[in-house]
Motif scaffolding. Structure first.
Motif, mmCIF file in Angstrom:
data_model
loop_
_atom_site.group_PDB
_atom_site.id
_atom_site.type_symbol
_atom_site.label_atom_id
_atom_site.label_comp_id
_atom_site.label_asym_id
_atom_site.label_seq_id
_atom_site.Cartn_x
_atom_site.Cartn_y
_atom_site.Cartn_z
ATOM 1 N N GLY A 49 0.971 -0.722 -0.006
ATOM 2 C CA GLY A 49 0.068 -0.070 0.475
ATOM 3 C C GLY A 49 0.811 0.786 -0.128
ATOM 4 N N GLU A 50 2.343 0.402 0.372
ATOM 5 C CA GLU A 50 3.025 2.015 -0.023
ATOM 6 C C GLU A 50 4.062 2.236 -1.748
ATOM 7 N N GLY A 51 3.863 1.596 -2.177
ATOM 8 C CA GLY A 51 4.241 1.513 -4.026
ATOM 9 C C GLY A 51 3.339 1.795 -4.965
ATOM 10 N N ASN A 52 3.463 1.692 -5.728
ATOM 11 C CA ASN A 52 2.827 1.935 -7.245
ATOM 12 C C ASN A 52 1.400 0.853 -7.302
ATOM 13 N N LEU A 53 0.677 0.553 -6.328
ATOM 14 C CA LEU A 53 -0.500 -0.552 -6.886
ATOM 15 C C LEU A 53 -1.017 0.116 -5.486
ATOM 16 N N ALA A 54 -1.123 1.897 -4.641
ATOM 17 C CA ALA A 54 -1.079 2.257 -2.925
ATOM 18 C C ALA A 54 -2.552 1.747 -3.678
ATOM 19 N N ASP A 55 -2.907 2.749 -4.828
ATOM 20 C CA ASP A 55 -4.096 3.245 -4.965
ATOM 21 C C ASP A 55 -5.117 1.808 -6.231
ATOM 22 N N GLN A 56 -4.109 0.795 -6.591
ATOM 23 C CA GLN A 56 -5.595 -0.562 -6.259
ATOM 24 C C GLN A 56 -5.863 -1.368 -6.097
ATOM 25 N N LEU A 57 -5.295 -1.481 -4.788
ATOM 26 C CA LEU A 57 -5.459 -2.399 -3.843
ATOM 27 C C LEU A 57 -7.342 -3.474 -3.564
ATOM 28 N N TRP A 58 -6.960 -2.419 -2.907
ATOM 29 C CA TRP A 58 -9.332 -1.576 -2.133
ATOM 30 C C TRP A 58 -10.027 -1.533 -3.401
ATOM 31 N N PRO A 59 -9.688 -1.135 -4.730
ATOM 32 C CA PRO A 59 -10.763 -1.637 -5.522
ATOM 33 C C PRO A 59 -10.475 -3.246 -6.472
ATOM 34 N N LEU A 60 -8.810 -3.825 -6.632
ATOM 35 C CA LEU A 60 -8.875 -4.571 -6.740
ATOM 36 C C LEU A 60 -10.000 -5.694 -6.024
ATOM 37 N N ALA A 61 -9.709 -5.808 -4.738
ATOM 38 C CA ALA A 61 -9.752 -6.953 -3.730
ATOM 39 C C ALA A 61 -11.611 -6.836 -3.801
ATOM 40 N N LYS A 62 -11.988 -5.408 -4.390
ATOM 41 C CA LYS A 62 -13.368 -5.378 -3.632
ATOM 42 C C LYS A 62 -13.778 -6.125 -5.274
ATOM 43 N N ALA A 63 -13.000 -5.950 -6.512
ATOM 44 C CA ALA A 63 -13.925 -6.951 -8.022
ATOM 45 C C ALA A 63 -13.383 -8.257 -7.716
ATOM 46 N N LEU A 64 -12.665 -8.578 -6.798
ATOM 47 C CA LEU A 64 -12.142 -10.015 -6.882
ATOM 48 C C LEU A 64 -13.374 -10.410 -6.132
ATOM 49 N N LYS A 65 -13.826 -9.518 -5.068
ATOM 50 C CA LYS A 65 -15.339 -10.513 -4.083
ATOM 51 C C LYS A 65 -16.024 -9.989 -4.988
ATOM 52 N N GLU A 66 -16.535 -8.847 -5.683
ATOM 53 C CA GLU A 66 -17.734 -9.234 -6.767
ATOM 54 C C GLU A 66 -18.412 -10.151 -7.765
ATOM 55 N N ASP A 67 -16.632 -10.901 -8.218
ATOM 56 C CA ASP A 67 -17.029 -11.819 -9.293
ATOM 57 C C ASP A 67 -16.465 -12.619 -8.541
ATOM 58 N N GLY A 68 -16.961 -13.181 -7.583
ATOM 59 C CA GLY A 68 -16.705 -14.352 -6.796
ATOM 60 C C GLY A 68 -15.862 -15.163 -6.867
#
Length: 102
Positions: A49-68
């Motif tokens: 969460g402190e590198g290039n992926l900082a702004d992508q982690l929560w949205p990715l987790a949300k998409a994975l959850k929504e996609d089952g």
């Protein structure tokens, strides 16, 4: 799918990378975070969460959850604080990893 490996090629893990594989076979994701400086040709492991992926982690987790998504998501423990040891890097990141992907 391996997050952060894509950073060297300037591909965003989310949404760009995820959209390429969304709906296809995906069974294991390993998470880490880095900071890439292409002009200097360097890659620095960072706390999750402190590198290039900082702004992508929560949205990715949300998409994975929504996609089952029901496969494995593991933390790739490669971060080591300056002057510290890998165990300290693991301890610094694992709570955040669990909060996002747990």
């Amino acid at each position: 799918m391996g997050s952060a490996n894509n950073c060297w090629a300037h591909e965003r893990a989310y949404p760009d990378g995820y959209e390429l594989i969304r709906g296809k076979y995906l069974g294991h994701i390993h998470m880490k975070d880095v900071f890439v400086d292409t002009p200097k040709a360097t890659l620095e492991n960072r706390n999750l969460g402190e590198g290039n992926l900082a702004d992508q982690l929560w949205p990715l987790a949300k998409a994975l959850k929504e996609d089952g998504y029901d496969g494995v998501i593991s933390y790739e423990s490669v971060y080591r604080p300056e002057g510290g040891i890998f165990e300290e890097g693991f301890q610094a990141a694992i709570g955040r990893f669990k909060a996002i992907f747990g």
